[in-house]
Write an enzyme that holds these catalytic residues in place. Structure first.
Site: not given
Length: 327
Positions: A179, A192, A194, A196
């Site tokens: 991402s 989230y 962290a 990705k």
């Protein structure tokens, strides 16, 4: 092979030639007419396949003629997706296997069923992910669950499948879905972001280890969607925003990147161009180099300078007529 080096002052300059430290030509080109992995009869395993990008990838690969193993924790949605893909590929070419990637036993079962049925895996797409609300000092359970799925789910699948893929005669690929939030780290969901960021790091490590193994016939690729209209980004559904891509567009872009041998497959969307992606990533990296405040792009004292940097950068690119080499 020459590299184009650029300066790194306090405010990164507009990019007027090829991007800093990027090889001008494609890293590992593959003949797109007869791709050794993405072609009829080979096998794809896709996690998070019940909806969104995972389902779109299953459909696109089925159209090419691959056999597809769909895995997801949502059994009802997975069954429906399986029926849709079966209508394209035929009954004997689809496996629907409920799987919680955070549980290693589930992942081992997934691998065993695929190899028992088809004897190989050509495309391993690590795509399962969740986006629970999080805050740096709150929502501990959400942090744990997000890491279990987004990070350890990828690790579980990678550790379980790659060992078997290394012994296959034919070429194979691993695609991990990352991402932009794992690269530029926008405020809002630190858990989230962290996970990705970790997926980016582990995929880079995987690519290096595979490349350094002289007998290896497996490559790794980091797929970074742009703004894509899926259940993850729009859990309430509704009409696709004009600025977003469809999951199908993102997957088609991803497959083009794989065919061209790209490692970093970073998608644009209808709002964010290749050039803007590149400027944002370079600014984020320069936070470290220039010792600016963390996430300076969103810092009240630095945002005006960031806005000026983007404005000047885009203008410079337009004036020079330069475009990225990304597919």
């Amino acid at each position: 092979m020459p590299l184009d080096h650029g300066p790194s002052p306090l405010r990164p300059p507009p990019i007027r030639t090829a991007s800093s430290y990027r090889r001008v030509e494609v890293m590992s080109p593959i003949d797109s007419d007869v791709h050794p992995v993405i072609h009829t009869g080979r096998v794809a395993v896709i996690t998070g396949a019940a909806s969104g990008i995972g389902k779109a990838a299953a459909i696109e690969l089925a159209k090419v003629g691959l056999k597809i193993a769909l895995a997801d924790v949502n059994e009802e949605a997975l069954t429906a997706a399986g029926k849709e893909v079966t209508a394209i590929a035929g009954d004997g070419n689809i496996l629907v296997i409920p799987t919680d990637v955070s549980k290693i036993d589930d992942v081992v079962c997934l691998r065993d069923k695929v190899y028992e049925a088809w004897g190989e895996v050509a495309v391993l797409m690590n795509n399962a992910a969740i986006a629970l609300p999080s805050k740096s000092w709150d929502n501990l359970e959400n942090w744990r669950r997000t890491f279990e799925v987004n990070l350890f789910g990828v690790v579980n699948v990678q550790q379980t499948f790659v060992r078997s893929m290394l012994h296959q005669e034919n070429q194979a690929i691993v695609i991990n879905t990352g991402s932009k939030q794992g690269i530029t780290n926008p405020p809002g969901n630190p858990a989230y972001n962290a996970t990705k960021a970790a997926v980016k790091s582990l995929t880079e490590g995987l690519a290096h280890e595979l490349r350094e193994n002289p007998s290896c016939n497996v490559t790794a690729h980091l797929f970074v969607p742009g703004w894509t209209h899926t259940g993850l980004t729009a859990p309430q559904g509704g009409e696709k925003p004009a600025g977003a891509w469809t999951a199908e567009e993102a997957v088609q872009y991803m497959l083009d990147g794989v065919r061209h041998g790209e490692f970093y497959i970073i998608c644009p969307d209808n709002e964010t161009t290749h050039d803007l992606n590149q400027l944002r990533i370079m600014w984020a990296a320069s936070d470290v180099v220039e010792r600016r405040p963390a996430l300076s792009r969103w810092h009240k004292d630095w945002k005006p300078l960031y806005d000026e940097y983007v404005r000047d950068g885009l203008a410079g690119m337009e004036q020079s007529g330069w475009q990225t080499n990304s597919v």
